[in-house]
Scaffold this active site. Structure first.
Site, PDB file in Angstrom:
ATOM      1  N   ASP A 142      -3.023  -3.561 -24.157  1.00  0.00           N
ATOM      2  CA  ASP A 142      -4.023  -2.487 -24.067  1.00  0.00           C
ATOM      3  C   ASP A 142      -3.198  -1.268 -23.651  1.00  0.00           C
ATOM      4  O   ASP A 142      -2.474  -1.310 -22.638  1.00  0.00           O
ATOM      5  CB  ASP A 142      -5.048  -2.860 -22.984  1.00  0.00           C
ATOM      6  CG  ASP A 142      -6.165  -1.841 -22.891  1.00  0.00           C
ATOM      7  OD1 ASP A 142      -5.876  -0.620 -22.895  1.00  0.00           O
ATOM      8  OD2 ASP A 142      -7.332  -2.244 -22.805  1.00  0.00           O
ATOM      9  N   SER A 143      -3.279  -0.188 -24.408  1.00  0.00           N
ATOM     10  CA  SER A 143      -2.369   0.930 -24.141  1.00  0.00           C
ATOM     11  C   SER A 143      -2.663   1.627 -22.822  1.00  0.00           C
ATOM     12  O   SER A 143      -1.900   2.494 -22.406  1.00  0.00           O
ATOM     13  CB  SER A 143      -2.377   1.932 -25.290  1.00  0.00           C
ATOM     14  OG  SER A 143      -3.453   2.833 -25.187  1.00  0.00           O
ATOM     15  N   SER A 144      -3.736   1.239 -22.138  1.00  0.00           N
ATOM     16  CA  SER A 144      -3.934   1.826 -20.812  1.00  0.00           C
ATOM     17  C   SER A 144      -2.853   1.328 -19.851  1.00  0.00           C
ATOM     18  O   SER A 144      -2.668   1.898 -18.777  1.00  0.00           O
ATOM     19  CB  SER A 144      -5.348   1.554 -20.294  1.00  0.00           C
ATOM     20  OG  SER A 144      -5.683   0.206 -20.430  1.00  0.00           O
ATOM     21  N   THR A 163      -5.789   3.646 -28.433  1.00  0.00           N
ATOM     22  CA  THR A 163      -6.051   5.089 -28.484  1.00  0.00           C
ATOM     23  C   THR A 163      -5.915   5.773 -27.123  1.00  0.00           C
ATOM     24  O   THR A 163      -5.666   6.971 -27.064  1.00  0.00           O
ATOM     25  CB  THR A 163      -7.472   5.369 -29.016  1.00  0.00           C
ATOM     26  OG1 THR A 163      -8.431   4.775 -28.143  1.00  0.00           O
ATOM     27  CG2 THR A 163      -7.660   4.839 -30.420  1.00  0.00           C
ATOM     28  N   CYS A 219      -7.682  24.505 -19.339  1.00  0.00           N
ATOM     29  CA  CYS A 219      -8.437  24.797 -20.567  1.00  0.00           C
ATOM     30  C   CYS A 219      -7.795  24.046 -21.723  1.00  0.00           C
ATOM     31  O   CYS A 219      -6.574  24.110 -21.895  1.00  0.00           O
ATOM     32  CB  CYS A 219      -8.394  26.283 -20.897  1.00  0.00           C
ATOM     33  SG  CYS A 219      -9.147  27.322 -19.660  1.00  0.00           S
TER      34      CYS A 219
HETATM   35  N1  ASP Z   1      -8.045   0.576 -24.189  1.00  0.00           N
HETATM   36  C1  ASP Z   1      -7.710   0.603 -25.583  1.00  0.00           C
HETATM   37  C2  ASP Z   1      -6.244   0.907 -25.710  1.00  0.00           C
HETATM   38  O1  ASP Z   1      -5.866   2.014 -25.489  1.00  0.00           O
HETATM   39  C3  ASP Z   1      -8.531   1.629 -26.281  1.00  0.00           C
HETATM   40  C4  ASP Z   1      -8.279   1.751 -27.759  1.00  0.00           C
HETATM   41  O2  ASP Z   1      -7.346   1.241 -28.318  1.00  0.00           O
HETATM   42  O3  ASP Z   1      -9.103   2.436 -28.398  1.00  0.00           O
HETATM   43  O4  ASP Z   1      -5.468   0.040 -26.001  1.00  0.00           O
END
Ligand code: ASP
Length: 352
Positions: A68-70, A100, A286
């Site tokens: 999970d990219s988090s 994402t 901004c």
């Molecule tokens: N938590 C997911 C990630 O960043 C979100 C995604 O891929 O949309 O891996």
């Protein structure tokens, strides 16, 4: 405007790093999943043959531990860049399938590490898993493939929601909407029109010539902190965030064109940090436009303190650039000079 996405002789390499695009449901919610090659092949077979014929051949590399990219860190960006650098001559272009949440950070880091690659790197993912109803995953993969072997495109891009954005200008903008990303300070580089990739070359970064890769070490860490200002912020709170030897760079997320409170304690804490050798960077809260330090007296202190203006960089670009330059162990003067120089189209107003 050029039609793109025609078959090239060399294949495209798809690197699957993780993210929603490849996730499956679990009892605790979506989790990264493997077996992506077979799943991708199944999904690709649902694209009508005439559209498939326009896409380049590809080879898939699957991470043995998709994430999970988090949870992504600079070490993950280092591994991806190293992989692409090692095989760059064998492929016409590259696609990175990524979560994402931190996709824009990864795209920026790849752009800084792979300068002069001379080929497209399209980073994409999806808001819904590949097998979900109404998934945007296959559409994003088709977009990425269509642009991935495009002559005239030689930069790291985000291909998402039918649009091609410069990687160093993109930001995740929507939590759920399939558009996903925006590029507030630079227009899209291309878009899918009736399933055909259309590139706008005059908006593209011309980064050709020999590769000038600047790979960061695999053990690279992020020695920076982000500090968004808030009304009533206390100097002591700022001090607790930045007065740490492990912190060598500070992204100060200022008001408007680069203003901060005229509070002697806050200015004193920043002066102390600057004197101790930390790199201070000012950017704006901004999303559109950039900082112009000294427009207001309340921002002039930043000039006096030698704070670097991030111009119109996104926080992802400024943060990954500072992390990148820190990982290269440059002298203070060289780091400051390079931070203020656009390296991968990450700053400078669009004028054409
Ligand atoms: N938590 C997911 C990630 O960043 C979100 C995604 O891929 O949309 O891996």
């Amino acid at each position: 405007m050029e039609a793109a996405g025609t078959q090239g002789s060399a294949p495209v390499l798809i690197l699957y790093a993780g993210g929603t695009i490849g996730m499956r449901e679990s009892e605790r919610g979506l989790v990264p999943a493997d077996d992506f090659a077979a799943r991708l092949e199944r999904a690709m077979s649902s694209i009508p043959p005439a559209r498939q014929a326009r896409l380049p051949r590809y080879t898939l590399w699957e991470s043995s531990a998709p994430i999970d990219s988090s949870s992504a860190t600079p070490a993950d960006w280092s591994r991806l860049a190293e992989h692409i650098a090692a095989v760059h001559e064998q492929y016409a272009g590259f696609i990175v399938l990524h979560g994402t949440d931190t996709l824009a950070w990864c795209a920026c880091s790849l752009a800084f590490q792979l300068q002069g690659l001379g080929k497209p790197v399209i980073v994409t993912g999806s808001q819904k898993p590949l097998e979900a109803d109404d998934s945007d995953a296959l559409g994003n993969i088709e977009t990425a493939l269509a642009f991935s072997a495009t002559p005239g495109l030689s930069e790291v891009c985000v291909g998402f929601g039918g649009r091609l954005l410069r990687g160093t200008r993109a930001r995740k903008w929507y939590t759920h909407d399939a558009i996903g990303f925006e590029s507030p300070n630079w227009p899209p580089l291309g878009e899918m029109v009736e399933h055909v990739a259309v590139l706008y070359p005059s908006r593209c970064h011309q980064d050709r010539g020999a590769p000038r890769f600047e790979l960061i070490p695999p053990q690279a860490r992020s020695p920076i902190v982000r500090v968004p200002l808030w009304p009533g912020m206390q100097g002591e709170a700022l001090e607790r965030l930045i007065d740490d030897d492990a912190v060598t760079g500070v992204l100060l997320e200022c008001w408007g064109s680069g203003n901060l409170p005229e509070d002697p304690t806050i200015i004193g804490v920043l002066a102390q940090a600057s004197a101790s050798g930390k790199t201070l960077v000012a950017l704006s809260q901004c999303p559109v436009g950039g900082v112009r330090l000294g427009t207001y007296a309340s921002g002039a202190h930043l000039v006096d303190l030698g704070v670097l203006a991030a111009d119109d960089m996104t926080v992802e670009a400024a943060g990954s650039k500072l992390t990148h330059l820190k990982a290269l162990s440059l002298s203070t003067d060289e780091l400051r000079r390079r931070f203020l120089t656009p390296l991968a189209g990450e700053s400078g107003a669009f004028t054409r």
